[in-house]
Design an enzyme around this catalytic site. Sequence first.
Site, PDB file in Angstrom:
ATOM      1  N   TYR A  94     140.243  42.397  61.956  1.00 14.69           N
ATOM      2  CA  TYR A  94     140.816  41.920  60.703  1.00 14.69           C
ATOM      3  C   TYR A  94     140.176  40.577  60.331  1.00 14.69           C
ATOM      4  CZ  TYR A  94     144.293  40.098  57.476  1.00 14.69           C
ATOM      5  OH  TYR A  94     144.908  39.554  56.380  1.00 14.69           O
ATOM      6  N   LYS A 139     152.766  45.168  57.214  1.00 13.57           N
ATOM      7  CA  LYS A 139     152.171  46.468  56.903  1.00 13.57           C
ATOM      8  C   LYS A 139     153.174  47.600  57.169  1.00 13.57           C
ATOM      9  CE  LYS A 139     148.841  43.608  56.219  1.00 13.57           C
ATOM     10  NZ  LYS A 139     147.782  43.310  57.182  1.00 13.57           N
TER      11      LYS A 139
HETATM   12  C1  LIG Z   1     147.201  42.147  57.733  1.00 16.39           C
HETATM   13  C2  LIG Z   1     146.697  42.137  59.115  1.00 16.39           C
HETATM   14  C3  LIG Z   1     146.826  40.992  59.917  1.00 16.39           C
HETATM   15  C4  LIG Z   1     147.410  39.691  59.413  1.00 16.39           C
HETATM   16  O1  LIG Z   1     148.760  39.816  59.113  1.00 16.39           O
HETATM   17  P1  LIG Z   1     149.516  38.977  57.946  1.00 16.39           P
HETATM   18  O2  LIG Z   1     150.885  39.536  57.993  1.00 16.39           O
HETATM   19  O3  LIG Z   1     148.786  39.254  56.680  1.00 16.39           O
HETATM   20  O4  LIG Z   1     149.439  37.549  58.327  1.00 16.39           O
HETATM   21  C5  LIG Z   1     146.371  41.075  61.225  1.00 16.39           C
HETATM   22  N1  LIG Z   1     145.822  42.205  61.701  1.00 16.39           N
HETATM   23  C6  LIG Z   1     145.691  43.314  60.956  1.00 16.39           C
HETATM   24  C7  LIG Z   1     145.078  44.528  61.550  1.00 16.39           C
HETATM   25  C8  LIG Z   1     146.112  43.322  59.641  1.00 16.39           C
HETATM   26  O5  LIG Z   1     145.956  44.408  58.889  1.00 16.39           O
END
Ligand SMILES: *Cc1c(COP(=O)(O)O)cnc(C)c1O
Length: 412
Positions: free
Chosen positions: A131, A228
């Site tokens: 990420y 997510k």
């Molecule tokens: C979105 C995401 C993050 C970061 O998370 P946030 O809630 O946006 O701070 C870390 N790892 C993955 C795989 C992500 O998709």
Amino acid sequence: MALLDSFILVKVEELIISSYSGYFPSLHLLINTMKQGTKFIHAGVEPDPSTGAIMTPIYQTSTYVQEAPGQHKGYEYARSQNPTRTVLEKAFAEIENGKHGLAFSSGVAATDAVVKLLKPGDEVIAINDMYGGTYRLFSKIFEKYGITFHYVSMENADNIRHLINNNTKLVWTETPTNPLMNVCDIAALAAICKEHNLLLCVDNTFATPYLQNPLDLGADIVMHSVTKYLGGHSDVIQGCLVMNDDTLREQLYFIQKSCGAVPGPMDCFLVLRGIKTLHVRMQRHCENGEKIAHYLKGHPKVGKVYWCGFEDHPNYEIAKKQMRGFGGMMSFTLKDDNIDTAKKLLSSTKLFALAESLGGVESLINHPSSMTHASIPREERIKNGLVDSLIRLSVGIEDVEDLIEDLEQAIG
Ligand SMILES: *Cc1c(COP(=O)(O)O)cnc(C)c1O
């Protein structure tokens, strides 16, 4: 008089707690024998002790009244503890088959807490296809504080061996990766980490506990961007960590309360609600994902399709072994590998919304090289397969026929 009041209060509360726990004698003792869907619905949550509310209330408070200095019910100040968060943290632990959960105000805040276990001079081995925000946190923030990061492909776990030295403390991985859907063998990485006494942290955001449980495979810490799939409705930013080790939990809890990146009670409530439907949503994400991956693979204008459920995916065997399904995340390139063709496609979908993020009920389309992964230098990106025409889909839970029709008109 005051003494008597508090005596009565305690008695009444005891009574209420015992009567509710009478209805649910051992829900949390049963949690490990429950099937997954039952567990997602009941994880962490018990009827609220003061009223019996089936859903945990939003304890919107910053502080708690003490009967005498230091005499309280375990809650002093809401940066350290909040009852809505307590229930959610228990839920995080239970859905990941772990002992302890900790909630953070974002996924990157959870990652930040893990790196804060380290000190200057320590080294981290991190997966090279991760990420973008994690890469930015490591390279732009923590390198300044004297922590060294080595990036390597982990499709073969042995790749990390030559980077291990006496300063190595942590191995950071993500599987499947974002956005190229590479898969690494968590159990094999965990075995190497045990051998060298290294912590293994797995970002399990893409797979979710519905598809994969890294702690069961030997990882020390599981991290999620709760924003997510766990939240699941594109309405909250949050992160979490889950671990089994008591000392590790104490260290990370100390960082959580000292650095203060805690989520508010309303956000905790939204996630408690989200988790209850995780299995139902994920089932549909997986079904829709499979159909769309095959549709794209058969499309004459599509180049490569990255989805770990294809039998010709380089890590298909590992994916099949450690995951219970393949999810709704995928990426594809265009045969006409041209940034303008890609951009035209990205602005002509109607159902797939052009947006960062993923894992919500609605389908999203994204251009990693200009959006989520723009913080990774271009040469580094291309070297890792993140070409200019790469398009990422977060397949939602709409009717799949509508989604395919939308892609059909957009790809043309
Ligand atoms: C979105 C995401 C993050 C970061 O998370 P946030 O809630 O946006 O701070 C870390 N790892 C993955 C795989 C992500 O998709």
